[in-house]
Design a protein around this motif. Structure first.
Motif, PDB file in Angstrom:
ATOM      1  N   ASP A  26      34.252  56.148  29.898  1.00 49.17           N
ATOM      2  CA  ASP A  26      34.045  54.712  29.860  1.00 49.17           C
ATOM      3  C   ASP A  26      34.942  54.219  31.159  1.00 49.17           C
ATOM      4  O   ASP A  26      36.164  54.635  31.157  1.00 49.17           O
ATOM      5  CB  ASP A  26      34.377  53.924  28.854  1.00 49.17           C
ATOM      6  N   VAL A  27      34.554  53.581  31.980  1.00 49.36           N
ATOM      7  CA  VAL A  27      35.449  53.115  33.312  1.00 49.36           C
ATOM      8  C   VAL A  27      36.153  51.833  32.939  1.00 49.36           C
ATOM      9  O   VAL A  27      35.456  50.856  32.582  1.00 49.36           O
ATOM     10  CB  VAL A  27      34.563  53.026  34.557  1.00 49.36           C
ATOM     11  N   GLU A  28      37.473  51.717  32.969  1.00 47.85           N
ATOM     12  CA  GLU A  28      38.086  50.724  32.734  1.00 47.85           C
ATOM     13  C   GLU A  28      38.522  49.941  33.961  1.00 47.85           C
ATOM     14  O   GLU A  28      38.765  48.788  33.773  1.00 47.85           O
ATOM     15  CB  GLU A  28      39.596  51.027  31.983  1.00 47.85           C
ATOM     16  N   GLY A  29      39.102  50.335  34.846  1.00 45.36           N
ATOM     17  CA  GLY A  29      39.343  49.877  36.151  1.00 45.36           C
ATOM     18  C   GLY A  29      38.397  49.578  37.101  1.00 45.36           C
ATOM     19  O   GLY A  29      38.429  49.814  38.269  1.00 45.36           O
ATOM     20  N   ILE A  30      37.316  48.734  36.444  1.00 45.91           N
ATOM     21  CA  ILE A  30      36.309  48.135  37.293  1.00 45.91           C
ATOM     22  C   ILE A  30      36.346  46.482  37.151  1.00 45.91           C
ATOM     23  O   ILE A  30      36.743  46.156  36.312  1.00 45.91           O
ATOM     24  CB  ILE A  30      34.928  48.803  36.842  1.00 45.91           C
ATOM     25  N   LEU A  67      36.120  49.226  42.299  1.00 40.84           N
ATOM     26  CA  LEU A  67      37.044  49.806  41.375  1.00 40.84           C
ATOM     27  C   LEU A  67      38.697  49.392  41.619  1.00 40.84           C
ATOM     28  O   LEU A  67      38.897  49.242  42.983  1.00 40.84           O
ATOM     29  CB  LEU A  67      37.029  51.607  41.358  1.00 40.84           C
ATOM     30  N   PHE A  68      39.395  49.296  40.752  1.00 38.90           N
ATOM     31  CA  PHE A  68      40.869  49.078  41.187  1.00 38.90           C
ATOM     32  C   PHE A  68      41.405  50.288  42.116  1.00 38.90           C
ATOM     33  O   PHE A  68      40.607  51.582  41.735  1.00 38.90           O
ATOM     34  CB  PHE A  68      41.843  49.032  40.034  1.00 38.90           C
ATOM     35  N   LEU A  69      42.299  50.420  42.691  1.00 39.41           N
ATOM     36  CA  LEU A  69      42.728  51.643  43.395  1.00 39.41           C
ATOM     37  C   LEU A  69      43.248  52.768  42.408  1.00 39.41           C
ATOM     38  O   LEU A  69      42.912  53.682  42.662  1.00 39.41           O
ATOM     39  CB  LEU A  69      43.858  51.134  44.367  1.00 39.41           C
ATOM     40  N   GLU A  70      43.698  52.180  41.475  1.00 40.85           N
ATOM     41  CA  GLU A  70      44.245  53.313  40.573  1.00 40.85           C
ATOM     42  C   GLU A  70      43.033  53.979  39.820  1.00 40.85           C
ATOM     43  O   GLU A  70      43.148  55.314  39.662  1.00 40.85           O
ATOM     44  CB  GLU A  70      45.059  52.559  39.583  1.00 40.85           C
ATOM     45  N   GLU A  71      42.020  53.388  39.662  1.00 40.53           N
ATOM     46  CA  GLU A  71      40.771  54.033  39.231  1.00 40.53           C
ATOM     47  C   GLU A  71      40.320  54.829  40.155  1.00 40.53           C
ATOM     48  O   GLU A  71      39.796  56.212  39.973  1.00 40.53           O
ATOM     49  CB  GLU A  71      39.891  53.243  38.721  1.00 40.53           C
ATOM     50  N   ASP A 124      47.733  40.442  48.503  1.00 36.64           N
ATOM     51  CA  ASP A 124      46.852  41.082  47.759  1.00 36.64           C
ATOM     52  C   ASP A 124      47.884  41.476  46.206  1.00 36.64           C
ATOM     53  O   ASP A 124      48.693  42.163  46.380  1.00 36.64           O
ATOM     54  CB  ASP A 124      46.176  42.318  47.979  1.00 36.64           C
ATOM     55  N   LYS A 125      47.328  40.816  45.080  1.00 37.55           N
ATOM     56  CA  LYS A 125      48.197  41.327  43.899  1.00 37.55           C
ATOM     57  C   LYS A 125      47.515  42.452  43.398  1.00 37.55           C
ATOM     58  O   LYS A 125      48.233  43.498  42.490  1.00 37.55           O
ATOM     59  CB  LYS A 125      47.888  40.118  43.112  1.00 37.55           C
ATOM     60  N   THR A 126      46.283  42.953  43.593  1.00 38.15           N
ATOM     61  CA  THR A 126      45.738  44.203  43.014  1.00 38.15           C
ATOM     62  C   THR A 126      44.794  44.740  44.437  1.00 38.15           C
ATOM     63  O   THR A 126      44.403  44.004  45.250  1.00 38.15           O
ATOM     64  CB  THR A 126      44.833  44.022  42.055  1.00 38.15           C
ATOM     65  N   VAL A 127      44.563  46.003  44.401  1.00 36.30           N
ATOM     66  CA  VAL A 127      43.705  46.421  45.540  1.00 36.30           C
ATOM     67  C   VAL A 127      42.465  46.998  44.944  1.00 36.30           C
ATOM     68  O   VAL A 127      42.227  47.557  43.781  1.00 36.30           O
ATOM     69  CB  VAL A 127      44.278  47.576  46.265  1.00 36.30           C
ATOM     70  N   GLY A 128      41.401  46.380  45.274  1.00 39.03           N
ATOM     71  CA  GLY A 128      39.911  46.747  44.852  1.00 39.03           C
ATOM     72  C   GLY A 128      39.053  47.230  45.954  1.00 39.03           C
ATOM     73  O   GLY A 128      39.272  46.951  46.990  1.00 39.03           O
ATOM     74  N   ILE A 129      38.296  48.236  45.467  1.00 35.67           N
ATOM     75  CA  ILE A 129      37.673  49.175  46.494  1.00 35.67           C
ATOM     76  C   ILE A 129      36.328  49.136  46.208  1.00 35.67           C
ATOM     77  O   ILE A 129      35.898  49.520  45.218  1.00 35.67           O
ATOM     78  CB  ILE A 129      38.018  50.366  46.563  1.00 35.67           C
ATOM     79  N   LYS A 130      35.399  48.531  47.093  1.00 33.06           N
ATOM     80  CA  LYS A 130      33.900  48.413  46.865  1.00 33.06           C
ATOM     81  C   LYS A 130      33.344  49.566  47.314  1.00 33.06           C
ATOM     82  O   LYS A 130      33.428  50.204  48.503  1.00 33.06           O
ATOM     83  CB  LYS A 130      33.328  47.203  47.473  1.00 33.06           C
ATOM     84  N   TYR A 131      32.308  50.248  46.241  1.00 35.59           N
ATOM     85  CA  TYR A 131      31.566  51.349  47.033  1.00 35.59           C
ATOM     86  C   TYR A 131      30.094  51.058  46.748  1.00 35.59           C
ATOM     87  O   TYR A 131      29.603  50.495  45.694  1.00 35.59           O
ATOM     88  CB  TYR A 131      31.818  52.683  45.671  1.00 35.59           C
ATOM     89  N   ASP A 132      29.316  51.351  47.662  1.00 33.71           N
ATOM     90  CA  ASP A 132      27.864  51.287  47.707  1.00 33.71           C
ATOM     91  C   ASP A 132      27.411  52.756  47.389  1.00 33.71           C
ATOM     92  O   ASP A 132      27.948  53.739  47.914  1.00 33.71           O
ATOM     93  CB  ASP A 132      27.440  50.858  49.084  1.00 33.71           C
TER      94      ASP A 132
END
Length: 143
Positions: A26-30, A67-71, A124-132
């Motif tokens: 299960d992915v939590e950092g999404i 996803l968050f950078l950490e994930e 940025d308070k968090t880093v989000g990375i979008k993946y296609d």
């Protein structure tokens, strides 16, 4: 006379009712998920101005997730040294929506990462990375 509002659906499903499972966990950092499918369709015309039939073409499915950078880093670290996200073999994504004791499930089939990128900006308070992702098809409402 004041009429009361009747909520036909009761408690509605929200982000906190969604579970995404991929690559065995299960992915939590999404923070975002999008998937859809479509089929090319067009009217066929003959005599007169109204269509006399309809033709259909290719099916297309799409999926993206953020996803968050950490994930993302944890995912990258689970690979062998030198491997890229784009090297991961095709995998399925299971999406479950749970509400009012009912679970609705979809499955996005044969997903593969197409790129790995980073976009970070000041404040940025968090880093989000979008993946296609490239996907083959989506199974809606599975058991």
């Amino acid at each position: 006379m004041i009429q009361s509002l009747i909520n036909r659906f009761g408690k509605m499903a929200g982000w906190n009712n969604v579970t995404l499972t991929m690559l065995g966990r299960d992915v939590e950092g999404i923070t975002e998920l999008s998937y859809n499918d479509s089929e090319e369709k067009e009217n066929a015309y003959g005599a007169g101005k109204m269509p006399v039939g309809r033709g259909s073409g290719n099916y297309k499915a799409e999926c993206s997730l953020t996803l968050f950078l950490e994930e993302a880093v944890a995912l990258q670290q689970s690979l062998a040294p030198g491997q890229r996200l784009t090297d991961i073999a095709p995998f399925d994504i299971a999406v479950s929506y749970e509400y009012r004791g009912f679970v609705y499930k979809d499955r996005v089939r044969n997903c593969e990462f197409t790129a790995n990128t980073r976009e970070i900006k000041q404040n940025d308070k968090t880093v989000g990375i979008k993946y296609d992702l490239i996907v083959s098809h989506i199974d809606w409402n599975i058991i």
